[in-house]
Write a protein that holds these residues in place. Structure first.
Motif, PDB file in Angstrom:
ATOM      1  N   CYS A 192       0.847  -1.201   0.000  1.00  0.00           N
ATOM      2  CA  CYS A 192       0.000   0.000   0.000  1.00  0.00           C
ATOM      3  C   CYS A 192       0.883   1.252   0.000  1.00  0.00           C
ATOM      4  N   SER A 197      -1.236   3.557  -2.547  1.00  0.00           N
ATOM      5  CA  SER A 197      -2.672   3.285  -2.713  1.00  0.00           C
ATOM      6  C   SER A 197      -3.415   3.693  -1.444  1.00  0.00           C
ATOM      7  N   ASP A 199      -6.174   4.703  -1.275  1.00  0.00           N
ATOM      8  CA  ASP A 199      -7.579   4.300  -1.372  1.00  0.00           C
ATOM      9  C   ASP A 199      -7.865   2.961  -0.692  1.00  0.00           C
ATOM     10  N   GLN A 200      -6.839   2.315  -0.134  1.00  0.00           N
ATOM     11  CA  GLN A 200      -7.101   1.121   0.684  1.00  0.00           C
ATOM     12  C   GLN A 200      -7.717   1.537   2.018  1.00  0.00           C
ATOM     13  N   TYR A 202     -10.647   3.159   4.018  1.00  0.00           N
ATOM     14  CA  TYR A 202     -12.053   3.587   4.062  1.00  0.00           C
ATOM     15  C   TYR A 202     -12.680   2.919   5.274  1.00  0.00           C
ATOM     16  N   LYS A 310     -12.639   1.343  -3.029  1.00  0.00           N
ATOM     17  CA  LYS A 310     -11.435   2.189  -3.133  1.00  0.00           C
ATOM     18  C   LYS A 310     -11.726   3.462  -3.923  1.00  0.00           C
ATOM     19  N   THR A 313     -13.171   6.319  -1.963  1.00  0.00           N
ATOM     20  CA  THR A 313     -12.164   7.138  -1.268  1.00  0.00           C
ATOM     21  C   THR A 313     -11.535   8.140  -2.222  1.00  0.00           C
TER      22      THR A 313
END
Ligand code: DWN
Length: 397
Positions: A192, A197, A199-200, A202, A310, A313
């Motif tokens: 991650c 990332s 967006d992992q 949330y 994802k 987010t």
């Protein structure tokens, strides 16, 4: 000490796709501030907001594991490996979703646990014993009364979703046979951070695990990791093989220390690493918006591919609405004709001609990039361009 390193702004609940466009509000509890923290002692990374499980995982949960070829294959291969290597009489899966893993086992050899009743209904209908309950000590006690013990407890992309990890492992310990094995897989914190990332994060991902943090956590319960596999699924995941510390016959693989060394080298044990990640996240937002705004200026249309949690987010953190991404498309029946939470972008049913109407595709499901690009190669040959924000915002030909 718990230290904050990232704020991803006001976010709606991921996976709560809206039937019609609505303006969500903080006052009504529909939006929350997404803050992410690092525990300097346990090395655990977690979000601060806790949404009650019943609000997230209920009879309307829209995510189905079987929706991608990649995940179906991953579960099929794992089940072959489990049967060959461990020969379990009884395997229990925590978070069996729509049965993507358990359907590879004989019905008498598996038990599913799935609190989302709409998903549990699918495996029950197919004849698999499924408890449509949350994993806790009461349930472990109930199952123990009936089956005495279980040889393997497996859980994929689920433990990161459960706030009370103490209860999780206490209940596992109670039900697992003396020489039993726990297999857990979840997105890798190292991947991650490497892929930026953000967006992992949330509401459903309460934790993102590193091997360092899992090792520390297991210590409290008399468990230890004896092997680790790096997987490419979900943007890079780790599969942990775990045993009781007292079960000495099972040797510990060099891969466990290798992974921990890699994580230490990257700095996952230090707060400064996370501060760097937060700077990269802000840069990613700016660069993605630059790409999308340029396309808008050129009067071209973008389709979001994969209405993922994802992507929720990303849309809400970067403030992307339908002026920038006209629509999303997805194959999941529960998502089709709904709207992306917070940004009201309509999700259209996927069909093979849908891409004809767009000039660019934004990869909401970037973790399935290979599968999607293979599927859409005809369009790519004809000049359709893909946009991704992983590992940094760019166009892919
Ligand atoms: O942990 C979680 C993971 C495992 O799944 C959950 N909290 C929620 C969910 O997260 P996500 O929505 O980010 O997961 P995925 O697996 O990246 O979602 C892929 C989406 O894309 C699905 O809705 C299916 C869709 N899809 C599609 O429409 N066409 C996927 C592929 C590969 C395709 O070809």
């Amino acid at each position: 000490m718990i230290k904050k390193f990232l704020n991803l702004g006001l976010q709606p609940l991921a996976n709560q796709y809206q039937k019609k466009p609505v303006k969500l509000s903080v006052e009504k509890g529909q939006l929350y501030n997404l803050n992410i923290f690092f525990n300097t002692k346990s090395k655990l990374v977690s979000i601060s907001k806790r949404i009650p499980s019943e609000k997230m995982f209920n009879s309307k949960y829209p995510y189905r594991s079987s929706m991608s070829h990649t995940m179906r294959t991953s579960f099929k291969n794992l089940s072959k490996k489990i049967k060959k290597k461990f020969k379990p009489n009884l395997l229990l899966e925590i978070g069996s979703n729509d049965g993507a893993l358990i359907k590879n086992f004989k019905k008498e050899n598996v038990i599913g646990v799935e609190p989302c009743k709409n998903l549990a209904r699918i495996t029950k209908k197919n004849g698999y014993l499924t408890y449509d309950k949350y994993w806790n000590f009461d349930l472990a006690t109930k199952i123990k009364k009936k089956f005495n013990s279980v040889d393997i407890i497996y859980s994929a992309n689920t433990l990161t979703h459960i706030s009370d990890l103490n209860t999780v492992f206490k209940s596992i310990k109670y039900l697992l046979s003396e020489n039993g094995i726990i297999i857990i897989e979840d997105p890798s914190l190292l991947e991650c951070l490497k892929k930026n990332s953000y967006d992992q994060f949330y509401n459903e991902h309460i934790y993102l695990f590193s091997a360092i943090a899992v090792k520390n956590l297991l210590n409290n319960f008399g468990f230890e990791i004896f092997d680790i596999e790096n997987l490419s699924t979900h943007g890079g995941s780790l599969r942990y093989y775990i045993k009781r510390t007292s079960y000495k016959k099972q040797k510990i693989s060099y891969r466990v220390n290798n992974q921990i060394k890699k994580e230490i080298k990257f700095g996952l044990h230090k707060f400064e690493t996370y501060k760097k990640f937060s700077i990269n996240t802000l840069r990613s937002k700016k660069n993605l918006l630059q790409i999308l705004n340029k396309i808008k200026k050129d009067k071209k249309k973008i389709l979001g591919y994969g209405a993922t949690a994802k992507a929720v987010t990303v849309l809400n953190y970067c403030n992307i609405d339908k002026d920038l991404i006209s629509n999303f498309t997805d194959t999941t029946p529960e998502k089709i004709d709904n709207y992306m939470p917070g940004k009201n972008i309509k999700i259209l049913r996927y069909n093979k001609d849908i891409l004809k109407n767009y000039d660019y595709v934004f990869l909401g499901a970037w973790n399935f990039k290979k599968e999607i690009m293979r599927k859409e190669k005809k369009y790519i040959k004809n000049g359709l361009k893909f946009i991704t924000h992983i590992p940094y915002p760019k166009l892919i030909n």
